[in-house]
Scaffold this active site. Structure first.
Site, PDB file in Angstrom:
ATOM      1  N   ASP A  80      -4.697   2.514 -12.216  1.00  0.00           N
ATOM      2  CA  ASP A  80      -4.638   2.451 -10.841  1.00  0.00           C
ATOM      3  C   ASP A  80      -4.064   3.457 -10.113  1.00  0.00           C
ATOM      4  O   ASP A  80      -2.889   4.239 -10.822  1.00  0.00           O
ATOM      5  CB  ASP A  80      -4.041   0.941 -10.480  1.00  0.00           C
ATOM      6  CG  ASP A  80      -4.139   0.768  -9.098  1.00  0.00           C
ATOM      7  OD1 ASP A  80      -5.446   1.077  -8.472  1.00  0.00           O
ATOM      8  OD2 ASP A  80      -3.450   0.083  -8.417  1.00  0.00           O
ATOM      9  N   HIS A  81      -4.480   4.074  -9.181  1.00  0.00           N
ATOM     10  CA  HIS A  81      -3.987   5.213  -8.599  1.00  0.00           C
ATOM     11  C   HIS A  81      -3.449   6.429  -9.089  1.00  0.00           C
ATOM     12  O   HIS A  81      -2.065   6.965  -8.884  1.00  0.00           O
ATOM     13  CB  HIS A  81      -2.826   4.274  -7.658  1.00  0.00           C
ATOM     14  CG  HIS A  81      -3.242   3.641  -6.550  1.00  0.00           C
ATOM     15  ND1 HIS A  81      -3.905   4.062  -5.328  1.00  0.00           N
ATOM     16  CD2 HIS A  81      -3.193   2.472  -6.075  1.00  0.00           C
ATOM     17  CE1 HIS A  81      -4.144   3.395  -4.731  1.00  0.00           C
ATOM     18  NE2 HIS A  81      -3.523   2.253  -5.090  1.00  0.00           N
ATOM     19  N   HIS A 176       0.154  -1.639   0.447  1.00  0.00           N
ATOM     20  CA  HIS A 176       0.774  -2.089  -0.861  1.00  0.00           C
ATOM     21  C   HIS A 176       2.366  -2.860  -0.820  1.00  0.00           C
ATOM     22  O   HIS A 176       2.995  -2.725   0.408  1.00  0.00           O
ATOM     23  CB  HIS A 176       0.934  -0.868  -1.719  1.00  0.00           C
ATOM     24  CG  HIS A 176      -0.329  -0.211  -2.098  1.00  0.00           C
ATOM     25  ND1 HIS A 176      -0.503   1.143  -2.330  1.00  0.00           N
ATOM     26  CD2 HIS A 176      -1.226  -0.762  -2.867  1.00  0.00           C
ATOM     27  CE1 HIS A 176      -1.513   1.603  -2.609  1.00  0.00           C
ATOM     28  NE2 HIS A 176      -2.364   0.424  -3.158  1.00  0.00           N
ATOM     29  N   GLY A 177       2.275  -3.641  -1.834  1.00  0.00           N
ATOM     30  CA  GLY A 177       3.729  -4.389  -1.375  1.00  0.00           C
ATOM     31  C   GLY A 177       3.738  -5.717  -0.563  1.00  0.00           C
ATOM     32  O   GLY A 177       2.626  -6.179  -0.630  1.00  0.00           O
ATOM     33  N   HIS A 204      -7.363  -3.086  -1.964  1.00  0.00           N
ATOM     34  CA  HIS A 204      -5.848  -3.121  -2.680  1.00  0.00           C
ATOM     35  C   HIS A 204      -4.908  -3.619  -1.642  1.00  0.00           C
ATOM     36  O   HIS A 204      -5.419  -4.002  -0.412  1.00  0.00           O
ATOM     37  CB  HIS A 204      -5.513  -1.594  -2.469  1.00  0.00           C
ATOM     38  CG  HIS A 204      -6.267  -0.725  -3.620  1.00  0.00           C
ATOM     39  ND1 HIS A 204      -5.509  -0.291  -4.549  1.00  0.00           N
ATOM     40  CD2 HIS A 204      -7.620  -0.579  -3.627  1.00  0.00           C
ATOM     41  CE1 HIS A 204      -6.452   0.458  -5.448  1.00  0.00           C
ATOM     42  NE2 HIS A 204      -7.786   0.097  -4.939  1.00  0.00           N
ATOM     43  N   GLY A 205      -3.622  -4.021  -2.100  1.00  0.00           N
ATOM     44  CA  GLY A 205      -2.726  -4.718  -1.110  1.00  0.00           C
ATOM     45  C   GLY A 205      -3.215  -6.070  -1.065  1.00  0.00           C
ATOM     46  O   GLY A 205      -2.896  -6.425   0.225  1.00  0.00           O
ATOM     47  N   GLY A 206      -3.501  -6.774  -1.883  1.00  0.00           N
ATOM     48  CA  GLY A 206      -3.998  -8.338  -1.672  1.00  0.00           C
ATOM     49  C   GLY A 206      -2.829  -9.260  -1.520  1.00  0.00           C
ATOM     50  O   GLY A 206      -3.136 -10.258  -0.768  1.00  0.00           O
ATOM     51  N   ASN A 226      -7.268  -6.156  -5.582  1.00  0.00           N
ATOM     52  CA  ASN A 226      -6.219  -5.836  -6.478  1.00  0.00           C
ATOM     53  C   ASN A 226      -4.902  -6.657  -6.036  1.00  0.00           C
ATOM     54  O   ASN A 226      -4.600  -6.846  -4.872  1.00  0.00           O
ATOM     55  CB  ASN A 226      -5.923  -4.325  -6.383  1.00  0.00           C
ATOM     56  CG  ASN A 226      -6.703  -3.375  -7.080  1.00  0.00           C
ATOM     57  OD1 ASN A 226      -7.949  -3.632  -7.403  1.00  0.00           O
ATOM     58  ND2 ASN A 226      -6.153  -2.200  -7.128  1.00  0.00           N
ATOM     59  N   THR A 229       1.798  -7.368  -6.687  1.00  0.00           N
ATOM     60  CA  THR A 229       3.172  -7.854  -6.280  1.00  0.00           C
ATOM     61  C   THR A 229       3.323  -9.423  -6.531  1.00  0.00           C
ATOM     62  O   THR A 229       4.135 -10.011  -7.056  1.00  0.00           O
ATOM     63  CB  THR A 229       3.486  -7.601  -4.784  1.00  0.00           C
ATOM     64  OG1 THR A 229       3.625  -6.207  -4.252  1.00  0.00           O
ATOM     65  CG2 THR A 229       4.839  -8.174  -4.312  1.00  0.00           C
TER      66      THR A 229
END
Length: 283
Positions: A80-81, A176-177, A204-206, A226, A229
């Protein structure tokens, strides 16, 4: 079941979306696989570039590949990333079946050029590639991005055409987070992009999105979600709870095993939720 590419695993998911879950060690990897096997659904074992690039962490990547090959369900192993061509190639050498090259921090033309370079090398050995256009704010595995840039659907369509990526992550107000406040998602970006291209879209950032937000995104074309966290939170909260219940025991066997079970439950629940036929159920 065999280790499969991202392209193949997305094609196996006839409805809804596939979950990709962040991996950090043996216990998190085992928990993710156990949750997928309990759900009897395909899964993506995911590791962030910040984790894999640390000295000695190649062993975690190799472990992920081994567990995916031995899993009772189709499993992809995904970087990832990654910001660099070199780290993508390192992951492929370890045995990963998919990589993400994230050139979203670059001007459009440079992002295209970097992504094309990775796509050409990865596709030559049967490895899938995800890329990103737009930029997500937030913190992921210690890497911070302050400013978000919402994706333009026309740019996304042109990017997909020029690069031939297998999946494309968009910035729609996700982060994210952990979210600070209620996230506002630009559903029109998903809807507009899905009308222009057939490339599977990625969210992303689910962690922190509501079930209604997930459902709407999947209905509008998201095929991969994704989760990072939430995996860390499931593991650490359970580990801490077990330890604090009997501090003097220093239970280095039981605590991680229970934390692994918590990860498995999180994965199972998310996979079942993502795989629902939202397109029909929301009508």
């Amino acid at each position: 079941m065999a280790l499969v590419s991202l392209k193949e695993i997305l094609s196996l998911q006839e409805k809804g979306a596939v979950g990709a879950f962040s991996t950090y060690d043996l216990f998190s990897a085992q928990g993710i696989i156990a949750g997928a096997e309990k759900a009897n659904m395909p899964v993506i074992l995911m590791i962030g570039s910040a984790v894999l690039s640390k000295p000695g962490n190649e062993e975690i990547g190799a472990l992920m590949v081994k567990l995916a090959k031995e899993a009772k369900v189709p499993a992809a192993v995904f970087l990832d990333h990654s910001k660099t061509f070199e780290l993508c190639m390192k992951a492929i050498q370890i045995g990963f079946s998919a990589v993400m090259i994230d050139g979203s921090y670059l001007p459009f033309d440079e992002n295209v050029a970097l992504t094309k370079k990775v796509v050409e090398a990865a596709h030559a050995v049967g490895v899938s590639v995800e890329a990103e256009i737009g930029a997500l704010a937030g913190i992921e595995d210690g890497e911070a991005v302050a400013d978000a840039k919402v994706t333009d659907p026309k740019d996304a369509a042109e990017f997909a055409r020029l690069t031939n990526v297998d999946a494309l992550a968009l910035s729609i107000g996700n982060a994210h987070g952990l979210y600070k406040g209620v996230p506002h998602l630009h559903y029109e970006v998903l809807e507009g992009t899905a009308k222009l291209i057939d490339t599977p879209l990625v969210l992303h950032g689910g962690t922190g999105l509501s079930k209604e937000q997930f459902a709407k995104c999947i209905d509008l074309g998201v095929k991969k979600v994704n989760i990072g966290t939430e995996i860390k939170r499931s593991f650490m909260d359970t580990f801490t709870k077990v330890h604090m219940e009997n501090v003097e025991a220093y239970d280095f066997i039981g605590a991680p095993q229970q934390a692994k079970a918590a990860v498995a439950k999180t994965v199972e629940e998310n996979l079942k939720f993502f795989a629902q036929d939202w397109k029909n159920s929301l009508k």
